[in-house]
Design an enzyme around this catalytic site. Structure first.
Site, PDB file in Angstrom:
ATOM      1  N   GLY A   7       6.242  21.993  17.654  1.00 45.55           N
ATOM      2  CA  GLY A   7       7.080  23.098  18.139  1.00 45.55           C
ATOM      3  C   GLY A   7       7.753  22.736  19.449  1.00 45.55           C
ATOM      4  N   CYS A 372      -0.016  46.297  27.908  1.00 40.71           N
ATOM      5  CA  CYS A 372      -0.322  46.914  26.622  1.00 40.71           C
ATOM      6  C   CYS A 372      -1.737  47.512  26.598  1.00 40.71           C
ATOM      7  CB  CYS A 372      -0.084  45.927  25.493  1.00 40.71           C
ATOM      8  SG  CYS A 372       0.255  46.793  23.957  1.00 40.71           S
ATOM      9  N   HIS A 497       5.219  44.537  26.331  1.00 37.96           N
ATOM     10  CA  HIS A 497       4.819  43.151  26.654  1.00 37.96           C
ATOM     11  C   HIS A 497       5.969  42.425  27.339  1.00 37.96           C
ATOM     12  CE1 HIS A 497       1.072  42.887  24.253  1.00 37.96           C
ATOM     13  NE2 HIS A 497       1.654  43.777  23.472  1.00 37.96           N
ATOM     14  N   GLU A 499       5.971  39.794  28.894  1.00 38.38           N
ATOM     15  CA  GLU A 499       5.835  38.322  28.829  1.00 38.38           C
ATOM     16  C   GLU A 499       6.736  37.687  27.774  1.00 38.38           C
ATOM     17  OE1 GLU A 499       3.489  40.534  28.003  1.00 38.38           O
ATOM     18  OE2 GLU A 499       2.204  39.862  26.364  1.00 38.38           O
TER      19      GLU A 499
END
Ligand code: GLN
Length: 526
Positions: A7, A372, A497, A499
């Site tokens: 990746g 969260c 979230h 992030e």
């Protein structure tokens, strides 16, 4: 095989091409049967990453978004489950007109069509496709066959195959090329000849080893690229550049450099400088999957982005939430940290431990960021200790007379676990004059979500008094999105979230503000 960094390699190639002025569009192929990664255990695969459209995907798509600075959606992740379910649906609708439906050509056609559709729809010059899994695995066969067919169908200079292999070291430190030779052999048996071989290794490969791989694998020695381990993944594009990968890709695809975009390089320089100036902060991450840091990958990355732009380094201190539930000395545990972060999570285990950490941060005025589940637990902690609802809890965690966090109405009765949460981008409206407004510098933001439960509207007025403020909500004003505590150096929690939208060079505002607050906390203490 998985975990080698395919990746990151692909994301880096994308970055390299972008730096030269080309638009790229990535696709991730996961050969598993799951439709998406939403129901997968983060302990096996690392975190579940959420895209803007709410698709739950493998964390590699997070790397793509961060490295290439693109916004991806459902079509950018193709799994065996997705391909087969659409082939079977078409068969049921009779669209194959009585043919026997087979892997070749029907499944392979579906794969090719999906890749081409994404490429066509985007304005990109180059489509990058990562095929997960290992050459030779049964599961990835249809995908490799589809790629083989595409190679024949496309112009020779419009197609390039990069193969990633592992070059292990013997106990004496000698690099072994056999696994590379054999995986290339397996690939060639399927009719695929790599143009470039990227070798994952502990240390850079010497010329002799490269020549050997080149000879056995039928590529030029310059096309053997060594990709040694590195501490900072954002350095990988530079590393591959230095190995000359760009020259090969550009030659094969007959492309010229259109631009020399230095942004990435400058970001790396800032990051290196931040590492050398000695300014370091330590942040406690109180979570549940702390044995596998990859389950909090985006949080780790978001902290890095924020630190680079703040001019410091962040060192995470992983704390298993459950360990805090025993009679432990919190002061000792948090003595060396400058901030406390409680990330997202699910279920009962560790919830009380996380709440102890939150209470500690609130009472002792330590910078706190709750994300969260971390937001929900901060609300419960405030309900218990500020509003006096001693038994307050989330109905996800325990039976309680005061379910201050409860299932949303539209979730009651939903039985499926896959893709049934409130997922993806939603607008958040920020109240003026609050910390949230200072953090974001605007009144309306869009952030990504992944949750089922939320603040029970019946308790909002009871909780929101004294120093507790809900400074962000949805458009209706009934869904709570941000909570903060006044008279505290930095206590900020979000139902969403942040992030997932943080990028190198463009840190997420809450992370930036949190890291700055940690820095101030450290300076105050000296
Ligand atoms: N378990 C909580 C919910 O479903 C929080 C989810 C999360 O942290 N991602 O609402």
């Amino acid at each position: 095989m998985s975990g080698l960094g395919k990746g990151i390699t692909m994301a880096s190639i994308g970055r390299i091409l972008k730096n030269r002025g080309y638009e790229v569009v990535p696709i991730k192929i996961d050969p598993y049967i799951n439709i998406d990664a939403g129901t997968m255990n983060p302990y096996q695969h690392g975190e579940v990453y959420v895209l803007g459209d709410g698709t739950e995907v493998d964390l590699d798509l997070g790397h793509y978004e961060r490295f290439m600075d693109v916004e991806l959606s459902r079509e950018h992740n193709i799994t065996t489950g997705v391909v087969y379910s659409s082939v079977i649906e078409r068969e049921r609708r009779g669209e194959y007109l009585g043919q026997t439906v087979q892997i070749i050509p029907h499944v392979t056609d579906e794969i090719k069509a999906r890749i081409r559709r994404v490429a066509d729809k985007s304005d990109a010059d180059i489509c990058l496709v990562e095929i997960g899994g290992t050459v030779g695995d049964i599961e990835s066969m249809p995908f490799l066959e589809a790629v083989r067919q595409m190679h024949c169908e496309e112009h020779e200079n419009d197609f390039i195959l990069v193969h990633l292999t592992l070059v292990p070291l013997t106990t004496l430190g000698e690099p072994k090329t056999k696994p590379t030779q054999h995986s290339v052999k397996a690939l060639r048996e399927l009719g695929l000849q790599p143009d470039i071989i990227v070798c994952r290794c502990r240390e850079a490969l010497g010329e002799a080893v490269k020549r050997k791989i080149a000879m056995f694998c039928n590529v030029k020695p310059e096309a053997v690229i060594s990709a040694p381990d590195t501490d900072d993944i954002y350095e990988v594009p530079l590393l591959l550049e230095r190995e000359g990968i760009a020259t090969h890709i550009m030659d094969k695809l007959q492309l010229e450099s259109l631009r020399d975009d230095r942004h990435w390089m400058e970001m790396i320089e800032r990051s290196r400088a931040a590492g050398n100036n000695g300014k370091r902060i330590r942040v406690a991450i109180v979570g549940k999957y702390t044995g596998l840091e990859d389950s909090y990958l985006s949080i780790k990355e978001a902290m890095k982005h924020a630190a680079t732009e703040t001019g410091c380094k962040v060192e995470p201190k992983w704390i298993e939430a459950e360990d805090l539930e025993a009679n432990v000395n919190l002061e000792e545990i948090f003595a060396d940290v400058h901030g406390i972060l409680v990330p997202g999570g699910f279920g009962t285990r560790g919830a009380e431990g996380k709440m102890k950490a939150i209470e500690y941060a609130r009472v002792n005025k330590i910078p706190f960021l709750g994300l969260c589940f971390g937001f929900q637990l901060a609300v419960i902690e405030a309900a218990r200790h500020i509003a006096g609802l001693v038994d307050a809890n989330s109905s996800e965690v325990a039976e309680t007379p005061h379910p201050v966090i409860a299932l949303q109405e539209e979730q009651i009765g939903v039985r499926d676990k896959g893709a049934t949460m409130r997922l993806g981008d939603y607008e958040v409206f920020i109240r003026g004059g609050t910390l949230a407004e200072r953090v974001y510098g605007k009144k309306k933001i869009v952030e990504r979500h992944r949750h089922r439960y939320e603040v029970n509207p019946e308790y909002i007025d009871i909780i929101e008094r004294d120093e507790v403020v809900f400074s962000g909500t949805d458009r209706s004003g009934l869904r709570m999105e941000i909570m903060e505590i006044e008279e505290h150096p930095f206590f900020f929690a979000t139902q969403f979230h942040p992030e997932f939208k943080s990028r190198p060079g463009k840190p997420s505002p809450p992370f930036k503000a949190f890291v700055e607050a940690c820095m101030r906390n450290k300076n105050d203490r000296i």
